[in-house]
Motif scaffolding. Structure first.
Motif, PDB file in Angstrom:
ATOM      1  N   GLU A 131     -11.476  14.657  -3.005  1.00  0.00           N
ATOM      2  CA  GLU A 131     -11.980  13.419  -2.394  1.00  0.00           C
ATOM      3  C   GLU A 131     -11.154  12.210  -2.837  1.00  0.00           C
ATOM      4  OE1 GLU A 131     -16.091  13.057  -3.301  1.00  0.00           O
ATOM      5  OE2 GLU A 131     -16.713  14.724  -2.019  1.00  0.00           O
ATOM      6  N   LYS A 132     -10.801  12.195  -4.128  1.00  0.00           N
ATOM      7  CA  LYS A 132      -9.982  11.095  -4.642  1.00  0.00           C
ATOM      8  C   LYS A 132      -8.610  11.087  -3.983  1.00  0.00           C
ATOM      9  CE  LYS A 132     -12.115  10.551  -9.212  1.00  0.00           C
ATOM     10  NZ  LYS A 132     -11.897  10.637 -10.676  1.00  0.00           N
ATOM     11  N   GLU A 133      -8.032  12.294  -3.833  1.00  0.00           N
ATOM     12  CA  GLU A 133      -6.715  12.389  -3.202  1.00  0.00           C
ATOM     13  C   GLU A 133      -6.774  11.921  -1.748  1.00  0.00           C
ATOM     14  OE1 GLU A 133      -5.497  16.402  -3.666  1.00  0.00           O
ATOM     15  OE2 GLU A 133      -5.061  16.220  -5.827  1.00  0.00           O
ATOM     16  N   ARG A 146      -5.802   7.741   2.289  1.00  0.00           N
ATOM     17  CA  ARG A 146      -6.290   6.769   3.275  1.00  0.00           C
ATOM     18  C   ARG A 146      -5.953   5.347   2.849  1.00  0.00           C
ATOM     19  NH1 ARG A 146     -10.949  10.183   3.366  1.00  0.00           N
ATOM     20  NH2 ARG A 146     -12.110   8.721   2.073  1.00  0.00           N
ATOM     21  N   THR A 147      -6.086   5.095   1.530  1.00  0.00           N
ATOM     22  CA  THR A 147      -5.754   3.761   1.019  1.00  0.00           C
ATOM     23  C   THR A 147      -4.277   3.444   1.237  1.00  0.00           C
ATOM     24  OG1 THR A 147      -7.477   3.936  -0.678  1.00  0.00           O
ATOM     25  CG2 THR A 147      -5.778   2.271  -1.013  1.00  0.00           C
ATOM     26  N   GLU A 148      -3.431   4.430   0.960  1.00  0.00           N
ATOM     27  CA  GLU A 148      -1.991   4.228   1.159  1.00  0.00           C
ATOM     28  C   GLU A 148      -1.672   3.993   2.630  1.00  0.00           C
ATOM     29  OE1 GLU A 148      -0.303   7.688  -0.589  1.00  0.00           O
ATOM     30  OE2 GLU A 148      -0.320   6.879  -2.636  1.00  0.00           O
ATOM     31  N   ASP A 149      -2.380   4.727   3.508  1.00  0.00           N
ATOM     32  CA  ASP A 149      -2.169   4.519   4.944  1.00  0.00           C
ATOM     33  C   ASP A 149      -2.578   3.106   5.351  1.00  0.00           C
ATOM     34  OD1 ASP A 149      -1.219   7.065   5.255  1.00  0.00           O
ATOM     35  OD2 ASP A 149      -3.119   7.916   5.924  1.00  0.00           O
ATOM     36  N   LEU A 150      -3.734   2.660   4.814  1.00  0.00           N
ATOM     37  CA  LEU A 150      -4.199   1.305   5.140  1.00  0.00           C
ATOM     38  C   LEU A 150      -3.239   0.248   4.613  1.00  0.00           C
ATOM     39  CD1 LEU A 150      -8.035   1.659   4.461  1.00  0.00           C
ATOM     40  CD2 LEU A 150      -6.925   1.415   6.680  1.00  0.00           C
ATOM     41  N   LEU A 151      -2.723   0.480   3.397  1.00  0.00           N
ATOM     42  CA  LEU A 151      -1.759  -0.473   2.837  1.00  0.00           C
ATOM     43  C   LEU A 151      -0.489  -0.511   3.667  1.00  0.00           C
ATOM     44  CD1 LEU A 151      -2.154   0.201  -1.006  1.00  0.00           C
ATOM     45  CD2 LEU A 151      -2.890  -1.822   0.263  1.00  0.00           C
ATOM     46  N   ALA A 152      -0.059   0.669   4.138  1.00  0.00           N
ATOM     47  CA  ALA A 152       1.140   0.721   4.983  1.00  0.00           C
ATOM     48  C   ALA A 152       0.906  -0.038   6.289  1.00  0.00           C
ATOM     49  CB  ALA A 152       1.520   2.172   5.263  1.00  0.00           C
ATOM     50  N   GLN A 153      -0.295   0.143   6.879  1.00  0.00           N
ATOM     51  CA  GLN A 153      -0.621  -0.585   8.097  1.00  0.00           C
ATOM     52  C   GLN A 153      -0.682  -2.085   7.836  1.00  0.00           C
ATOM     53  OE1 GLN A 153      -4.208   1.011   9.841  1.00  0.00           O
ATOM     54  NE2 GLN A 153      -3.520   3.127   9.607  1.00  0.00           N
ATOM     55  N   GLN A 154      -1.275  -2.444   6.682  1.00  0.00           N
ATOM     56  CA  GLN A 154      -1.356  -3.863   6.326  1.00  0.00           C
ATOM     57  C   GLN A 154       0.034  -4.463   6.156  1.00  0.00           C
ATOM     58  OE1 GLN A 154      -2.786  -4.856   2.348  1.00  0.00           O
ATOM     59  NE2 GLN A 154      -4.063  -6.461   3.198  1.00  0.00           N
ATOM     60  N   GLN A 155       0.927  -3.712   5.506  1.00  0.00           N
ATOM     61  CA  GLN A 155       2.282  -4.202   5.310  1.00  0.00           C
ATOM     62  C   GLN A 155       3.001  -4.385   6.640  1.00  0.00           C
ATOM     63  OE1 GLN A 155       3.499  -5.256   2.534  1.00  0.00           O
ATOM     64  NE2 GLN A 155       5.566  -5.697   3.268  1.00  0.00           N
ATOM     65  N   THR A 156       2.773  -3.430   7.563  1.00  0.00           N
ATOM     66  CA  THR A 156       3.391  -3.538   8.888  1.00  0.00           C
ATOM     67  C   THR A 156       2.884  -4.776   9.622  1.00  0.00           C
ATOM     68  OG1 THR A 156       3.614  -1.130   9.037  1.00  0.00           O
ATOM     69  CG2 THR A 156       3.719  -2.369  11.091  1.00  0.00           C
ATOM     70  N   LEU A 157       1.546  -4.981   9.559  1.00  0.00           N
ATOM     71  CA  LEU A 157       0.972  -6.163  10.210  1.00  0.00           C
ATOM     72  C   LEU A 157       1.480  -7.450   9.567  1.00  0.00           C
ATOM     73  CD1 LEU A 157      -2.728  -4.974  10.674  1.00  0.00           C
ATOM     74  CD2 LEU A 157      -1.000  -5.253  12.460  1.00  0.00           C
ATOM     75  N   LEU A 158       1.611  -7.428   8.235  1.00  0.00           N
ATOM     76  CA  LEU A 158       2.098  -8.611   7.532  1.00  0.00           C
ATOM     77  C   LEU A 158       3.530  -8.935   7.937  1.00  0.00           C
ATOM     78  CD1 LEU A 158       1.748 -10.796   5.376  1.00  0.00           C
ATOM     79  CD2 LEU A 158       2.477  -9.123   3.669  1.00  0.00           C
ATOM     80  N   GLN A 159       4.357  -7.888   8.001  1.00  0.00           N
ATOM     81  CA  GLN A 159       5.745  -8.114   8.406  1.00  0.00           C
ATOM     82  C   GLN A 159       5.822  -8.645   9.831  1.00  0.00           C
ATOM     83  OE1 GLN A 159       7.609  -4.327   7.738  1.00  0.00           O
ATOM     84  NE2 GLN A 159       7.851  -4.663   5.545  1.00  0.00           N
TER      85      GLN A 159
END
Length: 356
Positions: free
Chosen positions: A135-137, A142-155
């Motif tokens: 579950e942690k993994e 999912r957190t890494e995916d969200l961060l990647a999406q956030q970074q894309t939106l930020l860029q």
């Protein structure tokens, strides 16, 4: 005084008592992997009884539920070569229990007065632990995916902001060239420089890949180079130099510092150097210590009265600089000796000693 066990029956009784006391499932096997003893927890957890356990080969127990390839590897291959094995993980679907992950620890007991050997086999059910880890993994993924999406939106946002600022700056420059009023042209030109100052912050943040803190020296160098390119013409050569340490500052404060530098440079270029002034120079310096810092913009121009504000000739410039200095929680000092020097200082925080 210590006493020894009187016979084999006493030894067997003690051994069985020890086995039964252990909380985790435990088996005692002979060299042929037949069960010599089992703990109460083994019977309870795996739902078998002593009658169908003692004396039987391990692989026959519970209708063959322990006839597991990984367990055979442990007992038939690893244990003969080693005295002990810890943390051997087995995944299996046990009848009546379902899918379980077991951690096996094995010890081979060698006796001084007998050629026989005994194997102690302990089981730990880590099914719940492994489920939590999975579950942690999954949550981390999912957190890494969200961060990647956030970074894309930020860029994407940074890209759009940069384009918008460039468009605004271009429109201001076009308007400045089109108007006939010199005063209006100058106001539009100043507004263009302010927009370019903010655009330079955005560009620097995008290049550094972050939005939290930026390195001040690199940022001021790029900002001043951009401003010099648009403000200083060949007919009025002015040397613009930046000297800064390796201090970093929050991106929100960097915008304010950039605008202050822009206003002070606009003022210096306009008023410090009358036509034909030789060796004209503006020096921008930045020093820091902890969260304290000092920004200085100094020129070697004609100077002015000590009580004159840095934006005296511009009106709006004075208001902007004063407001930004207050916003930064800093103080401003103006000196006019062989030119004008404006220093903006933010004092370092003072840590008070904690009460005992």
């Amino acid at each position: 005084m210590p006493t020894s066990l009187q016979g084999i029956e006493d030894a067997q009784t003690l051994a069985q008592a020890i086995v039964d006391t252990i909380h985790e499932p435990l088996l005692v096997l002979d060299a042929e992997f037949r069960v010599l003893a089992a703990s109460r927890s083994f019977y309870a957890i795996f739902q078998v009884d002593p009658e169908h356990t003692i004396g039987r080969p391990l692989y026959w127990l519970g209708d063959g539920q322990w006839n597991i390839a990984a367990l055979r590897v442990l007992l038939e291959t690893i244990i003969p070569e080693r005295v002990a094995m810890d943390g051997f993980e087995v995944e299996h679907d046990f009848p009546g229990l379902g899918a379980r992950t077991m951690l096996l620890n094995a010890r081979k007991v060698i006796y001084e007065r007998s050629a026989n050997t005994t194997i102690l086999l302990a089981f730990t059910d880590i099914t719940a632990r492994r489920a939590i880890e999975r579950e942690k993994e999954e949550l981390l993924e999912r957190t890494e995916d969200l961060l990647a999406q956030q970074q894309t939106l930020l860029q994407e946002m940074q890209h759009r902001v940069a384009n918008s600022l460039q468009i605004i700056a271009s429109i201001l420059m076009i308007k400045a060239r089109a108007v006939t009023s010199e005063e209006t042209r100058q106001h539009l030109s100043d507004a263009h420089q302010r927009v370019m100052s903010v655009a330079e912050v955005q560009a620097h943040l995008h290049a550094s890949g972050g939005v939290e803190r930026i390195e001040v020296g690199g940022y001021l160098t790029k900002l001043c180079a951009s401003l010099a390119k648009s403000m200083i013409g060949e007919d009025r050569p002015i040397i613009l130099e930046v000297v800064a340490d390796e201090g970093e500052i929050g991106s929100d404060k960097a915008v304010s510092i950039g605008l202050i530098v822009t206003e002070l440079l606009i003022n210096a270029v306009k008023y410090a150097f009358p036509a034909g002034t030789p060796d004209a120079q503006v020096m921008v310096t930045y020093t820091s210590a902890g969260d304290g810092w000092t920004l200085t913009v100094a020129d070697n121009g004609v100077g002015k009265t000590p009580d004159a504000a840095p934006g005296k000739h511009g009106g709006l410039g004075t208001v902007i600089v004063d407001a930004l200095v207050k916003q930064l929680g800093a103080t401003m000092k103006v000196q006019s000796v062989g030119g004008v020097s404006v220093s903006i200082t933010h004092a370092a925080s003072v840590l008070l000693p904690q009460a005992a």
